[in-house]
Design an enzyme around this catalytic site. Structure first.
Site, PDB file in Angstrom:
ATOM      1  N   ASN A   1       0.864  -1.177   0.000  1.00  0.00           N
ATOM      2  CA  ASN A   1       0.000   0.000   0.000  1.00  0.00           C
ATOM      3  C   ASN A   1       0.899   1.224   0.000  1.00  0.00           C
ATOM      4  O   ASN A   1       1.698   1.409   0.920  1.00  0.00           O
ATOM      5  CB  ASN A   1      -0.903  -0.010   1.233  1.00  0.00           C
ATOM      6  CG  ASN A   1      -1.757   1.243   1.349  1.00  0.00           C
ATOM      7  OD1 ASN A   1      -1.974   1.942   0.373  1.00  0.00           O
ATOM      8  ND2 ASN A   1      -2.231   1.517   2.545  1.00  0.00           N
TER       9      ASN A   1
ATOM     10  N   TYR B   1     -11.144  10.664   5.154  1.00  0.00           N
ATOM     11  CA  TYR B   1     -11.945  10.042   4.100  1.00  0.00           C
ATOM     12  C   TYR B   1     -11.659   8.568   3.869  1.00  0.00           C
ATOM     13  O   TYR B   1     -12.576   7.766   3.805  1.00  0.00           O
ATOM     14  CB  TYR B   1     -11.737  10.838   2.803  1.00  0.00           C
ATOM     15  CG  TYR B   1     -12.326  10.225   1.554  1.00  0.00           C
ATOM     16  CD1 TYR B   1     -13.697   9.996   1.441  1.00  0.00           C
ATOM     17  CD2 TYR B   1     -11.520   9.884   0.471  1.00  0.00           C
ATOM     18  CE1 TYR B   1     -14.239   9.442   0.294  1.00  0.00           C
ATOM     19  CE2 TYR B   1     -12.058   9.339  -0.686  1.00  0.00           C
ATOM     20  CZ  TYR B   1     -13.414   9.115  -0.771  1.00  0.00           C
ATOM     21  OH  TYR B   1     -13.947   8.567  -1.905  1.00  0.00           O
TER      22      TYR B   1
END
Length: 523
Positions: A158, A303
Site C-alpha cells: 500500500n 476520508y
C-alpha cells in the site's frame, strides 16, 4: 473464474496467474474517473498455523474492500520452514508450496469457497487494489510473488514510491526480470536480489527498503515467517492484531476493521521505520530506519479509512464528527436542514448539525451496491446526473434551505451534479460545506489524484468554485482546524495535498508529471 495455481521451487510468470481472457488483453480497461481522491490499497497478512488462513484473509480483505475495488489476490504458504531460534534460514531449504490466486474484480467476485478450500497454508498475505501506479490489468494485481534462493516471497503493498525510475534502473542492471509495471514488484525484486545474493530474510529485506523512497506499508510472506513493514514516515497505515488462540497468532491489516471481522484484537500500529517479524517464536521488532518521522496521510483520517477503524485510540467516526463541529463554528449558514453526501460526509454532517443546531436529515440516498463499472451509461443516463449512485429525496428537500456537507471537492464535476439534483428536487438554497481544506496539490504517495491543472481549487478561488458548482455559498474547513481536531501533534501528518509541502522529496521529473509546469520548480 481462474483456476488455482500452486507454486513450489520455481515461481511462474505473473502473466500465468490470470485467466486467458484477462491476460490476452493487454489494453487497459477504462472507466470515467470518479470526482474523488481514489483509495490507496488494502493489505492483510496472517500467521496462524492450524487455522484456515485463506478464509481469514478473504474476510480481512472483504473488510478492506473500500480501499480498492479493482483487483484482489491472496497467497498462502503451505509447509513453512520452522526454524529454531537463532537458526539460519539458509540451513533449511523451503520444500513446501505457495498457492496464489488473483484476478480483476471485487473480493467476492475473485474468490469462491472452492478456490479458498484449495489454498491451504500456515500464513497468508492478501491485497485489494486500486491502481495508483501500473495499468489496470490482472498482471499488475497483487500479491507480487518472486523467487529467491530461500524460496518464494509474496508481497502486498500500500503506497507509492517516488524513485521508481532510479530503482527500476538499479534492478535491470542486476538482471532482475521485471514483468509488471508496478513499484510493488520492484520492491519484491529488490528483496529477492538481496536474499539471493547471500543475505538472510531480514537482512535482505532491510537492505532493499533502504533503496525505496516514498510511501510503503507492506505485508510480506516468506517460507520462514511474515513481515509487516512501514516506511520511515509511516505515510500509509498498518496495524497489528492478536488472535486469542493457543498458541497466540498475529494478524497485519491496513486498518483495524480488518481485524474486527475475524475476531482479532488490536495490539498496536506498526511504527514508522519498523519491521515486525512474525514466526513460530512470536513477534520480533526491528527499527530499520535511523530517522523515522511520523507523517500519516491526513486523508486517511478524513476520508479513506472506514469510520469504524481506530486511529489514535478512537474511531474515525468520532474524529469526523469533530471536524464537522469545527466546520460549523468556522462557517455557519442560515438554513433549514443539514444533509450529507453519503457515506463519507455523514459523520461530519452530524457534527455540523450538533454544533449549529440546524436539524440533520437524509436528503440523498446512496445505492451501496454500485461498484466500479466499465460499462458506460447511456447518454440519457449521463445527462440525468448522479442517480446511479445518489438519488435525492424530493419530499425532504422541497422548499428547504439546505446545507450539504462533503469531505472534499477534487474537480467539481460531481459536486455540480449533486447541487443540480438538489435544486431539481426543490431545494431553494444550497450551501455547501467541505470538511477538509481545498485540495490544491496532487499526491505522490499512494492516492490517485488528478494532475494539478485538473484540481479545481488549484486554479480557482472559493468564490469561483461556488459559482461553477452552482451553490449559494461554499466554505472549506481550515487547515488549522483540520489538524487541531486530530488532538495529535500537527507535525505528525502529511497534508501535502492541501499545502504542497511533501515530506519525502519528489524528483523534479516526477513532479512535472502532475504539477503545473510553471510551479514545478517552486512547489
Amino acid at each position: 473464474m481462474i483456476p488455482n495455481r500452486t507454486l513450489s521451487s520455481e515461481v511462474q510468470s505473473a502473466e500465468s496467474y490470470g485467466s486467458p481472457a484477462n491476460t490476452s488483453n493487454a489494453t487497459e480497461q477504462v472507466s470515467p474517473r470518479p470526482d474523488k481522491p481514489e483509495e490507496a490499497c488494502g493489505v492483510f497478512g496472517v500467521y496462524a498455523p492450524g487455522q484456515d488462513v485463506a478464509k481469514l484473509t478473504y474476510f480481512g480483505l472483504y473488510a478492506l474492500q473500500h480501499r480498492g475495488q479493482e483487483s484482489a489476490g491472496i497467497a498462502t504458504f503451505e509447509g513453512l520452514t520452522n526454524l529454531n531460534e537463532g537458526q539460519s534460514t539458509s540451513s533449511s531449504q523451503f520444500k513446501g508450496k505457495v498457492h496464489l490466486h488473483k484476478d480483476m474484480g471485487l473480493v467476492s467476485q475473485v474468490f469462491s469457497e472452492t478456490i479458498l478450500n484449495e489454498m491451504p497454508g500456515d500464513l497468508a498475505v492478501g491485497h485489494t487494489r486500486y491502481s495508483t501506479t501500473g495499468s489496470s490489468r490482472v498482471v499488475n494485481a497483487q500479491p507480487a510473488v518472486v523467487e529467491t534462493r530461500l524460496g518464494p516471497l509474496a508481497l502486498a503493498h500500500n503506497g507509492n514510491l517516488v524513485n521508481t525510475g532510479k530503482l527500476r534502473e538499479h534492478l535491470l542492471e542486476r538482471n532482475c526480470n521485471l514483468i509488471t509495471t508496478t513499484d510493488s514488484e520492484m520492491i519484491a525484486h529488490a528483496i529477492a536480489y538481496e536474499v539471493t545474493s547471500g543475505k538472510e530474510w531480514l537482512e535482505g529485506a532491510i537492505s532493499a527498503f533502504h533503496l525505496c523512497e516514498g510511501a510503503f506499508s507492506l505485508a510480506i510472506g516468506t517460507p520462514a515467517g511474515l513481515m509487516g513493514v512501514r516506511d520511515p514516515n509511516g505515510i500509509r497505515p498498518l496495524v497489528i492484531g492478536i488472535m486469542e488462540t493457543s498458541p497466540q497468532r498475529y494478524v497485519l491489516a491496513s486498518e483495524t476493521c480488518g481485524l474486527d471481522i475475524i475476531g482479532a484484537q488490536y495490539l498496536r500500529d506498526v511504527e514508522p521505520g519498523e519491521l515486525v517479524w512474525i514466526t513460530e517464536q512470536g513477534l520480533a521488532s526491528f527499527h530499520w530506519s535511523k530517522r523515522p518521522e511520523r507523517k500519516l496521510c491526513i486523508f486517511e483520517m478524513i476520508y479513506f479509512a472506514r469510520p469504524d477503524s481506530l486511529m489514535h485510540d478512537e474511531t474515525l467516526y468520532s474524529y469526523r464528527m469533530r471536524i464537522g463541529r469545527q466546520l460549523a463554528m468556522e462557517s455557519p449558514a442560515d438554513a433549514d436542514i443539514v444533509i450529507a453526501v453519503p457515506d463519507s460526509g455523514v459523520p461530519a454532517a452530524i457534527g455540523y448539525s450538533q454544533a449549529s443546531g440546524v436539524p440533520y436529515a437524509e436528503g440523498l440516498i446512496k445505492n451501496r451496491y454500485v461498484g466500479r463499472t466499465f460499462i458506460q451509461p447511456t447518454q440519457m443516463m449521463r445527462e440525468s446526473g448522479i442517480k446511479m449512485k445518489l438519488n435525492p429525496l424530493k419530499d425532504v428537500l422541497e422548499g428547504k434551505r439546505v446545507i450539504i456537507v462533503d469531505d472534499s471537492i477534487v474537480r467539481g464535476t460531481t459536486s455540480r451534479k449533486i447541487v443540480k439534483a438538489l435544486r431539481d428536487a426543490g431545494a431553494i438554497e444550497v450551501h455547501m460545506r467541505i470538511s477538509s481544506p481545498p485540495v490544491t496539490h496532487p499526491c505522490f504517495y499512494g492516492i490517485d489524484t488528478d494532475s494539478q491543472d485538473q484540481l479545481i481549487a488549484a486554479t480557482k478561488t472559493v468564490a469561483e468554485i461556488a459559482e461553477q458548482i452552482g451553490v449559494d455559498s461554499l466554505a472549506y474547513l481550515s487547515w488549522e482546524g483540520m489538524l487541531k481536531t486530530t488532538k495529535e501533534d500537527p507535525n505528525s501528518f502529511c497534508s501535502a495535498c492541501f499545502t504542497g509541502d511533501y515530506p519525502v522529496p519528489v524528483p523534479e521529473q516526477v513532479k512535472r508529471s502532475k504539477l503545473i509546469l510553471e510551479k514545478a520548480g517552486t512547489v
